[in-house]
Enzyme design. Sequence first.
Site, PDB file in Angstrom:
ATOM      1  N   GLU A  25       0.838  -1.214   0.000  1.00  0.00           N
ATOM      2  CA  GLU A  25       0.000   0.000   0.000  1.00  0.00           C
ATOM      3  C   GLU A  25       0.866   1.256   0.000  1.00  0.00           C
ATOM      4  O   GLU A  25       0.843   2.073   0.937  1.00  0.00           O
ATOM      5  CB  GLU A  25      -0.939  -0.005   1.214  1.00  0.00           C
ATOM      6  CG  GLU A  25      -1.981  -1.106   1.141  1.00  0.00           C
ATOM      7  CD  GLU A  25      -3.081  -1.008   2.187  1.00  0.00           C
ATOM      8  OE1 GLU A  25      -2.850  -0.396   3.242  1.00  0.00           O
ATOM      9  OE2 GLU A  25      -4.170  -1.536   1.949  1.00  0.00           O
ATOM     10  N   GLU A  29      -5.473  -8.243  -1.099  1.00  0.00           N
ATOM     11  CA  GLU A  29      -6.153  -8.083   0.188  1.00  0.00           C
ATOM     12  C   GLU A  29      -7.611  -7.764  -0.070  1.00  0.00           C
ATOM     13  O   GLU A  29      -7.918  -6.942  -0.938  1.00  0.00           O
ATOM     14  CB  GLU A  29      -5.570  -6.916   1.011  1.00  0.00           C
ATOM     15  CG  GLU A  29      -4.249  -7.186   1.659  1.00  0.00           C
ATOM     16  CD  GLU A  29      -3.770  -6.032   2.518  1.00  0.00           C
ATOM     17  OE1 GLU A  29      -4.607  -5.337   3.129  1.00  0.00           O
ATOM     18  OE2 GLU A  29      -2.549  -5.827   2.573  1.00  0.00           O
TER      19      GLU A  29
HETATM   20  C1  BG6 Z   1      -4.379  -2.876   4.773  1.00  0.00           C
HETATM   21  C2  BG6 Z   1      -3.028  -3.309   5.229  1.00  0.00           C
HETATM   22  O1  BG6 Z   1      -4.452  -1.507   5.010  1.00  0.00           O
HETATM   23  O2  BG6 Z   1      -5.518  -3.323   5.380  1.00  0.00           O
HETATM   24  C3  BG6 Z   1      -3.037  -4.372   6.302  1.00  0.00           C
HETATM   25  O3  BG6 Z   1      -2.172  -3.652   4.189  1.00  0.00           O
HETATM   26  C4  BG6 Z   1      -4.237  -4.179   7.203  1.00  0.00           C
HETATM   27  O4  BG6 Z   1      -1.813  -4.327   6.970  1.00  0.00           O
HETATM   28  C5  BG6 Z   1      -5.502  -4.330   6.384  1.00  0.00           C
HETATM   29  O5  BG6 Z   1      -4.262  -5.001   8.316  1.00  0.00           O
HETATM   30  C6  BG6 Z   1      -6.792  -4.222   7.163  1.00  0.00           C
HETATM   31  O6  BG6 Z   1      -6.820  -3.051   7.911  1.00  0.00           O
HETATM   32  P1  BG6 Z   1      -7.062  -3.061   9.461  1.00  0.00           P
HETATM   33  O7  BG6 Z   1      -6.864  -1.681   9.908  1.00  0.00           O
HETATM   34  O8  BG6 Z   1      -8.472  -3.517   9.635  1.00  0.00           O
HETATM   35  O9  BG6 Z   1      -6.096  -4.020  10.031  1.00  0.00           O
END
Ligand code: BG6
Length: 473
Positions: A179, A370
């Site tokens: 990211e 993701e």
């Molecule tokens: C992304 C990141 O922003 O989203 C992860 O690459 C992160 O590291 C994931 O964990 C989910 O976000 P969060 O804040 O719910 O953990």
Amino acid sequence: MGLRKDFLWGGATAANQLEGAYNEGNRGLANVDLIPVGEDRKDVVLGKRKMFEFDDEHFYPAKGAIDFYHRYKEDIALFAEMGFTTYRMSIAWSRIFPVGDEETPNEEGLKFYEDVFKECRKYNIEPLVTITHFDCPMGLVEKYGSWRSRKLVSFYERLCNVIFNRYKGLVKYWLTFNEINVILHAPFMGGGLYIGDDENPEQSKYQAIHHELVASAIATKIAHEVDPENKVGCMLAAGVYYPLTCKPEDVFEAHEKNRESYFFIDVQSRGYYPNYALKKFEREGINIIKEDGDDELLRKYTVDFVSFSYYQTRCATVDKSELTDGNIFASAKNPYLKSSEWGWQIDGLGLRTTLNTLYERYQKPLFIVENGLGAVDIPDENGYVEDDYRIDYMREHIKHMIDAVDLDGVDLLGYTMWGPIDLVSAGTGEMKKRYGFIYVDRDNYGNGTLKRSRKKSFYWYKKVIASNGQDLD
Ligand code: BG6
């Protein structure tokens, strides 16, 4: 019809959110270790509050996380049981170079990841490795001010040389920076930047970004030289901005918001700074110092594929009273969508829009690295969770992903959902915000047995993978 036969299915994690063992194996400290859970977290994440060492008042969840460091065999066996064909994970830079500027890498760190990759290969799981997932050794933060210093480019280059050579034949898919656009919104978490009162934040951030972009191009160059089989991707926190209304000002605002993120991929994928960015820098007095040869590196060594995270879409408007900053990206609430317990708006079709937008813009294979739902899970006495809400979220998103391939012709390499095993949240530091198919007995403050157990979604995802996305019921 349907997804390609060699479509890669799996899950994604990040070193600091699951490994723990922060001071074992000669590992050095990283920025991401020093972000506490609780109300002070946000200011540290944003680079407004300096926290360069642990104190007794705060709890730092990354120190122990879910102890993957000692339990990776059990965890990878569970991924294999679900049928994973890929596992996205990251390397902790400070396990390989504990301070960051050493000449020689730390063998214990190198060996740890070698063992993890071999464990994946044992089950025919293709590792997909993020070189830096928000982490930067504290040695580099303290001595050089992190990525605002040009020196970081050569330390990162050293890291890449070491890992590409050491893991040749074990790892083929690499992502240079997780990211990459998050550094704009969360400079300490995203890039180890603490912003002092006396500096222009935009100037410091864009200079750091330039260094990351050059480092990413160099990584791509070395990866291809070391092994022509290597495939290197960039990684964007994606999710398109919609205009909140059809008022032309809102439409243009959404365009500008989207460009803020596409800027990074425009450089990494097309190979040059786009005009809109040059004009912005000129207007805002941002002066990026480049070295001779930087532009050529950027142009010559563009990425092989474009990867991204997708959780939600956002709305842009010029009416500031509509904006909330519940997450690190300020946006307005979309009245047509439901929200997760953490206020993230759920939009399956938005994934199809995002896939199409990125594919049309870059014309390179895409990879969803993701996607998922952070939710509160209530386990029974055996740790079993009836997480239909998670299944519903994923079913909806996977359906739209398949439509983007089948109906729109997007070239998609794979899908790794976020957090196949419960881990520490990057945004809030909580364990309570769970994404996993595997429940981990651990709370926000480190209490619990760390026992792993399968949730309902575990069995659902197994069917999805076995049918290559055909059976989503
Ligand atoms: C992304 C990141 O922003 O989203 C992860 O690459 C992160 O590291 C994931 O964990 C989910 O976000 P969060 O804040 O719910 O953990």
